[in-house]
Design an enzyme around this catalytic site. Structure first.
Site, short mmCIF file in Angstrom:
data_model
loop_
_atom_site.label_atom_id
_atom_site.label_comp_id
_atom_site.label_asym_id
_atom_site.label_seq_id
_atom_site.Cartn_x
_atom_site.Cartn_y
_atom_site.Cartn_z
N GLN A 164 0.79 -1.14 -0.10
CA GLN A 164 -0.10 -0.14 -0.08
C GLN A 164 0.95 1.30 -0.10
OE1 GLN A 164 -3.29 1.00 -0.39
NE2 GLN A 164 -2.41 2.96 -0.08
N GLN A 166 0.47 4.39 -1.35
CA GLN A 166 -0.24 5.88 -0.74
C GLN A 166 -0.18 6.34 0.57
OE1 GLN A 166 -4.12 6.86 -2.36
NE2 GLN A 166 -3.86 9.01 -2.53
N PRO A 291 -6.03 -2.65 4.53
CA PRO A 291 -6.34 -1.30 5.51
C PRO A 291 -7.20 -0.36 4.73
CG PRO A 291 -3.94 -0.61 4.45
CD PRO A 291 -4.52 -2.25 4.17
N GLY A 293 -10.61 0.39 1.88
CA GLY A 293 -11.84 -0.07 0.96
C GLY A 293 -11.42 -0.34 -0.24
N GLY A 294 -10.74 0.33 -1.15
CA GLY A 294 -10.10 0.50 -2.27
C GLY A 294 -8.78 1.40 -2.45
N MET A 295 -7.96 0.88 -3.43
CA MET A 295 -6.78 1.61 -3.85
C MET A 295 -6.72 1.72 -5.18
SD MET A 295 -4.46 3.71 -2.79
CE MET A 295 -3.42 4.46 -4.27
N GLU A 296 -6.58 2.78 -5.93
CA GLU A 296 -6.75 2.90 -7.39
C GLU A 296 -5.36 2.68 -8.05
OE1 GLU A 296 -6.76 5.22 -5.03
OE2 GLU A 296 -5.80 7.35 -5.57
N HIS A 320 -15.90 4.29 -7.80
CA HIS A 320 -14.87 5.14 -7.14
C HIS A 320 -13.42 4.88 -7.74
CE1 HIS A 320 -13.28 8.06 -3.96
NE2 HIS A 320 -12.22 7.28 -4.27
N GLU A 321 -13.05 3.68 -7.44
CA GLU A 321 -11.48 3.36 -7.69
C GLU A 321 -11.33 3.70 -9.58
OE1 GLU A 321 -9.74 3.62 -5.33
OE2 GLU A 321 -11.24 3.16 -3.76
N HIS A 324 -10.92 7.04 -10.31
CA HIS A 324 -9.37 7.52 -10.07
C HIS A 324 -8.74 7.59 -11.55
CE1 HIS A 324 -9.01 8.85 -6.09
NE2 HIS A 324 -9.70 7.96 -5.69
N GLU A 343 -9.59 13.21 -4.71
CA GLU A 343 -10.59 12.51 -3.95
C GLU A 343 -12.07 13.04 -4.18
OE1 GLU A 343 -10.33 9.59 -3.08
OE2 GLU A 343 -8.21 9.48 -2.96
N ASP A 400 -0.84 11.61 6.06
CA ASP A 400 -1.94 10.67 6.23
C ASP A 400 -2.79 11.31 7.40
OD1 ASP A 400 -2.85 7.97 5.46
OD2 ASP A 400 -2.46 7.28 7.66
N TYR A 408 -13.06 14.28 0.41
CA TYR A 408 -13.74 13.62 -0.28
C TYR A 408 -15.26 14.20 -0.36
CZ TYR A 408 -10.87 9.35 0.37
OH TYR A 408 -9.83 8.50 0.17
#
Ligand code: BES
Ligand code: ZN
Length: 632
Positions: A164, A166, A291, A293-296, A320-321, A324, A343, A400, A408
């Site tokens: 991960q 980002q 960690p 929901g989603g990562m693009e 959403h992803e 992106h 976002e 972070d 968002y």
């Protein structure tokens, strides 16, 4: 100082907007190279001196020692006379650095460690150096990486690894120029145990091979935060011609059903805002400790299994992803202070996709839930807090910490306001052009405002003033002209809430037609304090604690904690042991931490659950529970 023409081209490609937004008005001419400056408080790199434009990565994934080792070989561009190139690293072991084809040893140094940022790796260059090769290994504690034991996977037989990156964690698994304003293309060769398969944010294999060696190509330039890799017992199944899912074998069929709308989403998105520039769009379902929901990650969204509800009710996350792929991956926030450009745009785009696929009543529910989240966040931060500005001030902080619902949802409502002001057709045309003109470039709030002025309002300053663009972007709280969401479907839920509070039994409420979203609105608006018999009645009628829907479970558990409804503690504990998604963990642990007995319970559960969480989640929960490891 003289620029080599090719260097100039690359530099312009990635920094034009940084320049134009920061200096355009003062300097007038964006092609004036003296105006160039690069601003990213979260990277040591100095790309205006030398920057990495292509990566050849050759690594081996060692599950036994929990390290990745190998060589990151970068093709670089340098300003004439530049003496060094600087990469970001954190907890990396740098074994050797060479120049060109690997036969010229290079001198290098690692600077002192800075909180959050790690250490700069400075490599001395020779005149005209074209390539640097860095032999490195990760540390077992590398923050981007989560190494899972077989027990932590669905199949229980093979280990799993995912990254991960980002916001600034890519530097913990490879040396890179780790800022969103610096893009590079990459090829990779990854060696994994033969029972496993590797996938990346790049062209991907669709089946295992018997060598355990996989090759990848990412032809479009991407920033380091989109570098991604997952390794495990993974299978691929197609959804449509350009879309498909990767998952562990026992999960893949459920995933194919749940995400069956991917191909339609892709078409709808393209129709709205222009061609998809990344060829394929696939999604990998990770183990539940992921960690987010989603990562693009480009070409391959990483997703939590907690969105597999069995009824496709949580697939706005896929929209959403996918969105992106335009907002974020194509037009990228120049640095993390402009995170809302990634976002907020994406939430707006996500809801437009869902409206096209479903209808307005569906997305008004999403928007209303989003608005509730926004109100909650405003309350938590305080309406005057600096972190409630769209344009953030993250310098000197861990980015972070400032990445909240503000980007968002306040971002979403700002864009919705623009849409409502000029009309949807005009706004869509503007956005389509925005994505095309700025593809593979960076964007700042300032440059966006310029685009709005010329591209959307034709320089009409009274209308611009009416909207209060500056208040939205550079001011706190939620401006008074925030668009109002109207959801008839939630009004019906309110009626049922009222009926219940007036004595109608839970089982007699009219809930038959409700989707997940109505249920969430219902659960969120139950009274904060409820008697045990009320909790019991709801529990018996609806069984939220054992719902197959993670959002419903998480919303209900807040009441379970608040009202000490011990009958559901077992389910709560199971949930916290299994799921590592920070969005769920944070409110649940925070709610527990409000009372002494709750805090004790939280710490007991956390002691067991913590090894199952990614560093992104432990970072947050450690703080909530004031965890310093001494309880271990
Ligand atoms: N890019 C984000 C996740 C992220 C943000 C990772 C900041 C690291 C730092 C991703 O696109 C995202 O927003 N995920 C959301 C889901 C979405 C439907 C709002 C999440 O994970 O909850
Ligand atoms: Zn996002």
């Amino acid at each position: 100082m003289k620029l080599k023409p090719s260097f100039f081209l690359y530099l312009v490609a990635f920094s034009f907007l940084v320049i134009s937004c920061n200096d355009f008005s003062e300097n007038g001419d964006p092609s004036d190279s003296s105006a160039m400056k690069f601003e990213d408080a979260h990277s040591f790199a100095k790309p205006d001196q030398a920057f990495a434009k292509h990566l050849d990565l050759d690594v081996k994934v060692d599950f036994e020692n929990r390290v990745i080792t190998g060589v990151a070989s970068y093709e670089i561009e340098m300003r004439e006379g530049a003496e060094e190139i600087i990469f970001d690293t954190k907890d990396l072991r740098i074994e050797k650095v060479t120049l060109e084809n690997g036969e010229t040893p290079a001198t290098f140094s690692l600077g002192s460690e800075k909180e959050f940022l790690g250490q700069p790796l400075s490599i001395n260059l020779k005149p005209g150096t074209k390539r640097v090769n860095i032999t490195f290994s990760t540390s077992p504690g590398a923050e981007a990486l989560q190494w899972l034991t077989p027990e932590q996977t669905a199949g229980k037989e093979q280990p799993f690894l995912f990254t991960q990156s980002q916001a600034i964690l890519a530097r913990t698994w490879l040396p890179c120029q780790d800022g969103p304003g610096m893009r590079f293309t990459y090829n990779a060769k990854v060696e994994v145990p033969v029972e496993l398969m590797a996938v990346m944010s790049a062209s991907n294999p669709q089946a295992k091979n018997n060598t355990g060696i996989y090759s990848f190509e990412m032809k479009q330039p991407i920033p380091a935060y989109l570098m991604a890799m997952a390794v495990g017992d993974i299978e691929f199944k197609p959804v449509g011609p350009r879309t498909g899912v990767y998952a562990e074998p026992s999960v893949v069929d459920a995933a194919v059903y749940e995400f069956g709308e991917m191909e339609d989403m892709l078409k709808v998105a393209e129709n709205m805002y222009g061609p998809y520039r990344w060829e394929r769009y696939d999604l990998i379902v990770l183990p539940p400790s992921f960690p987010f929901g989603g990562m693009e990650n480009p070409r391959l969204t990483f997703a939590t299994p907690t969105v597999i509800a069995g009824d496709r009710s949580l697939t706005a996350l896929v929209a959403h992803e996918l969105a992106h792929s335009w907002s974020g991956n194509l037009v990228t926030n120049a640095n993390w202070n402009d995170f809302w450009l990634n976002e907020g745009f994406t939430v707006y785009f996500e809801r437009r996709i869902m409206e096209e696929l479903y209808d307005r009543s569906y997305t008004e529910m999403l928007a209303m839930l989003g608005f509730q989240d926004l109100e909650e966040t405003m309350k938590e931060l305080g309406p005057q807090s600096r972190d409630t500005h769209l344009k953030l001030a993250l310098d000197g902080r861990n980015p972070d910490d400032g990445m909240t619902d503000i980007a968002y949802e306040k971002g979403y409502f700002f864009l919705r306001l623009l849409e409502e002001t000029v009309g949807r057709d005009k706004f869509d045309a503007f956005l389509r052009n925005y994505f095309e003109e700025n593809a593979f470039k960076v964007m700042t709030s300032e440059a966006f405002v310029e685009e709005l002025k010329t591209g959307l309002f034709d320089g009409d300053s009274t209308r611009i003033a009416e909207i209060g663009i500056n208040d939205w972007i550079y001011g706190p709280g939620l401006p008074h002209n925030c668009p109002v969401v109207s959801s008839d479907r939630f009004l019906e839920v309110n009626d049922q809430l009222e009926a219940w509070q007036n004595g109608t039994k839970a089982k007699d409420l009219k809930t038959a037609s409700w989707t997940t979203h109505e249920w969430l609105h219902f659960i969120r608006h139950l009274p904060a304090e409820m008697k045990r018999k009320d909790m019991k009645q709801l529990d018996k009628a609806f069984g939220f604690a054992a719902s197959g829907n993670s959002e419903i479970q998480a919303a209900w558990f807040i009441h379970v904690i608040r009202n000490e409804y011990s009958k559901n503690y077992g389910e709560l504990e199971d949930f916290l042991m299994r799921v590592g998604r920070r969005k769920f963990l944070k409110p649940l642990y925070s709610e527990m931490a409000k009372s002494q007995s709750g805090l004790e319970m939280a710490r007991e559960i956390y002691a067991q659950a913590r090894p199952n969480y990614h560093s992104v989640s432990t970072g947050t929960i450690d703080e909530i529970l004031k965890w310093d490891g001494s309880d271990l």
